[in-house]
Design a protein around this motif. Structure first.
Motif, short mmCIF file in Angstrom:
data_model
loop_
_atom_site.label_atom_id
_atom_site.label_comp_id
_atom_site.label_asym_id
_atom_site.label_seq_id
_atom_site.Cartn_x
_atom_site.Cartn_y
_atom_site.Cartn_z
N GLY A 1 0.79 -1.22 0.00
CA GLY A 1 0.00 0.00 0.00
C GLY A 1 0.82 1.27 0.00
O GLY A 1 0.28 2.35 -0.27
N CYS A 2 2.10 1.18 0.27
CA CYS A 2 2.94 2.38 0.25
C CYS A 2 3.32 2.79 -1.17
O CYS A 2 3.90 3.86 -1.37
CB CYS A 2 4.20 2.17 1.09
N VAL A 3 3.01 1.94 -2.15
CA VAL A 3 3.42 2.20 -3.53
C VAL A 3 2.24 2.73 -4.34
O VAL A 3 1.14 2.20 -4.28
CB VAL A 3 3.98 0.92 -4.18
N GLU B 1 5.36 6.55 2.74
CA GLU B 1 5.76 5.98 4.03
C GLU B 1 5.23 4.56 4.17
O GLU B 1 4.06 4.30 3.87
CB GLU B 1 5.22 6.85 5.16
N HIS B 2 6.09 3.65 4.63
CA HIS B 2 5.66 2.28 4.90
C HIS B 2 5.14 2.24 6.33
O HIS B 2 5.89 2.22 7.30
CB HIS B 2 6.81 1.30 4.73
N ARG B 3 3.81 2.25 6.45
CA ARG B 3 3.20 2.47 7.76
C ARG B 3 3.50 1.35 8.76
O ARG B 3 3.67 1.61 9.95
CB ARG B 3 1.70 2.62 7.60
N MET B 4 3.49 0.10 8.29
CA MET B 4 3.74 -0.99 9.22
C MET B 4 5.11 -0.85 9.86
O MET B 4 5.28 -1.04 11.07
CB MET B 4 3.59 -2.34 8.51
N TRP B 5 6.11 -0.51 9.04
CA TRP B 5 7.46 -0.34 9.57
C TRP B 5 7.53 0.85 10.52
O TRP B 5 8.07 0.75 11.62
CB TRP B 5 8.44 -0.15 8.42
N GLU B 6 6.97 1.98 10.10
CA GLU B 6 7.09 3.20 10.89
C GLU B 6 6.32 3.15 12.20
O GLU B 6 6.71 3.80 13.17
CB GLU B 6 6.62 4.40 10.07
N THR B 7 5.22 2.40 12.24
CA THR B 7 4.40 2.38 13.45
C THR B 7 4.72 1.22 14.38
O THR B 7 4.21 1.17 15.50
CB THR B 7 2.89 2.32 13.09
N THR B 8 5.56 0.28 13.94
CA THR B 8 5.98 -0.81 14.82
C THR B 8 7.11 -0.31 15.70
O THR B 8 8.09 0.26 15.19
CB THR B 8 6.46 -2.02 13.99
N PRO B 9 7.02 -0.48 17.00
CA PRO B 9 8.11 -0.02 17.89
C PRO B 9 9.45 -0.58 17.44
O PRO B 9 9.54 -1.75 17.05
CB PRO B 9 7.70 -0.57 19.26
N ARG C 1 10.17 -4.36 15.87
CA ARG C 1 10.47 -4.64 14.47
C ARG C 1 11.86 -5.24 14.31
O ARG C 1 12.09 -6.05 13.41
CB ARG C 1 10.30 -3.39 13.62
N GLU C 2 12.81 -4.86 15.19
CA GLU C 2 14.14 -5.46 15.13
C GLU C 2 14.07 -6.94 15.49
O GLU C 2 14.67 -7.78 14.81
CB GLU C 2 15.10 -4.74 16.07
N ARG C 3 13.30 -7.26 16.52
CA ARG C 3 13.16 -8.66 16.93
C ARG C 3 12.48 -9.49 15.84
O ARG C 3 12.95 -10.58 15.50
CB ARG C 3 12.36 -8.73 18.23
N LEU C 4 11.40 -8.97 15.26
CA LEU C 4 10.69 -9.71 14.22
C LEU C 4 11.52 -9.85 12.96
O LEU C 4 11.51 -10.89 12.30
CB LEU C 4 9.37 -9.01 13.91
N SER C 5 12.27 -8.79 12.62
CA SER C 5 13.12 -8.83 11.43
C SER C 5 14.22 -9.87 11.59
O SER C 5 14.51 -10.64 10.65
CB SER C 5 13.71 -7.45 11.16
N LYS C 6 14.83 -9.91 12.76
CA LYS C 6 15.89 -10.89 13.00
C LYS C 6 15.35 -12.31 12.94
O LYS C 6 15.97 -13.20 12.35
CB LYS C 6 16.55 -10.63 14.36
N ARG C 7 14.18 -12.51 13.54
CA ARG C 7 13.59 -13.84 13.52
C ARG C 7 13.35 -14.30 12.09
O ARG C 7 13.65 -15.44 11.73
CB ARG C 7 12.28 -13.83 14.30
#
Length: 301
Positions: A159-161, A261-269, A273-279
């Protein structure tokens, strides 16, 4: 339209009297009583006007991603299918859908929206909407939408595109090459499977899912996102490596888009988001560690 009963008219008079003596708390309570019985009261210079309230919208029944019926065994009936996912901010997806009036000129287009929120968004006529159970993971939701594809070319779009011109034409032409499996404007490469960086290509290691295009045929053969990617990060890398392991290329194609703006990225603490990205990235490595032979940097040697 229903006519107001004597009781509703009595409540409206009492509300008008409460407003006249500036007892707004009582007036609001009376308005809520009127609404609870299916009517609205509007203040006019000639006194309160009572109308029948529109019926409340109710949430449609939700379905499990695994229960969505596939149409991939049927003949294609569109030139292109565009897939969207709503995890919040349906207005972003609505903007993206509207942009495809110029993004796919002269082509029959199927839009599939997968909604995993509690929202009751309105969508343009002709848009297929899958209302999935809230909390459905990103990859499962995407896969549920992909099996509804009736277009020869299938686009996964975030949706950001926003398309600012013909995006389907260049992508479709790239996919006419049978050696190409995925095409899109946002490419990344790696030298070691651990660090990825942006690349203008043309051949890359992965296309980011802000916008990526596939042939419907590879979906019919079983290509899907790894369903265990509940968060979106790295799911596109994993999918790209599946395509590369099939002996198909992953290529960058320049298309006219604007990225918001990518809302999911920007609104995730940030810590979440670091923990989920690493996983997610560790999941990618669990499957593809040791497959440096698939990297474009190794093919050039």
């Amino acid at each position: 339209m229903r006519e107001a009963t004597d009781e509703i008219r009595r409540l409206a008079r009492l509300r008008d009297e409460a407003r006249a003596r500036r007892d707004f708390e009582a007036a609001d309570a009376l308005r809520d009583q009127i609404r609870s019985q299916g009517f609205e009261v509007t203040d006019t210079p000639d006194g309160p006007e009572i109308t029948s309230a529109a019926p409340a919208r109710t949430a449609p029944p939700r379905v499990r991603a695994a229960d969505v019926e596939s149409v991939l065994g049927r003949p294609a009936t569109f030139d292109v299918t565009v897939h969207w996912i709503v995890e919040g901010w349906p207005e972003d997806v609505a903007r993206g859908i509207a942009s495809f009036a110029s993004g796919a000129p002269g082509r029959s287009t199927q839009h599939v929206v997968v909604d995993v929120t509690e929202g009751l968004a309105s969508w343009p006529d002709g848009v297929e909407v899958l209302e999935l159970e809230p909390g459905t993971g990103w990859a499962e939701a995407r896969n549920a939408g992909l099996v509804r594809s009736l277009g020869e070319v299938v686009l996964v779009v975030d949706g950001c595109v926003e398309a600012t011109g013909d995006v389907v034409g260049p992508l479709a032409r790239a996919l006419e090459d049978p050696s190409v499996g995925i095409a899109g404007p946002f490419g990344i490469v790696s030298d070691d499977l651990r660090e990825f960086r942006e690349s203008a290509g043309p051949r890359v290691d992965a296309i980011e899912s802000y916008m990526l295009a596939l042939r419907r045929g590879v979906l019919a053969e079983g290509l899907r996102f790894d369903r265990k990617f509940a968060f979106y990060r790295s799911a596109d890398i994993e999918l790209s490596f599946r395509v590369k392991s099939m002996g198909l290329g992953v290529v960058v194609v320049s298309v006219p888009v604007r990225r918001h703006e990518h809302r999911m990225w920007e609104t995730t603490p940030p810590d979440v988001r670091e923990r989920l990205s690493k996983r997610n990235f560790y999941r990618f490595l669990d499957v593809w560690r040791g497959r440096e032979d698939l990297l474009e940097s190794r093919r050039d040697r």
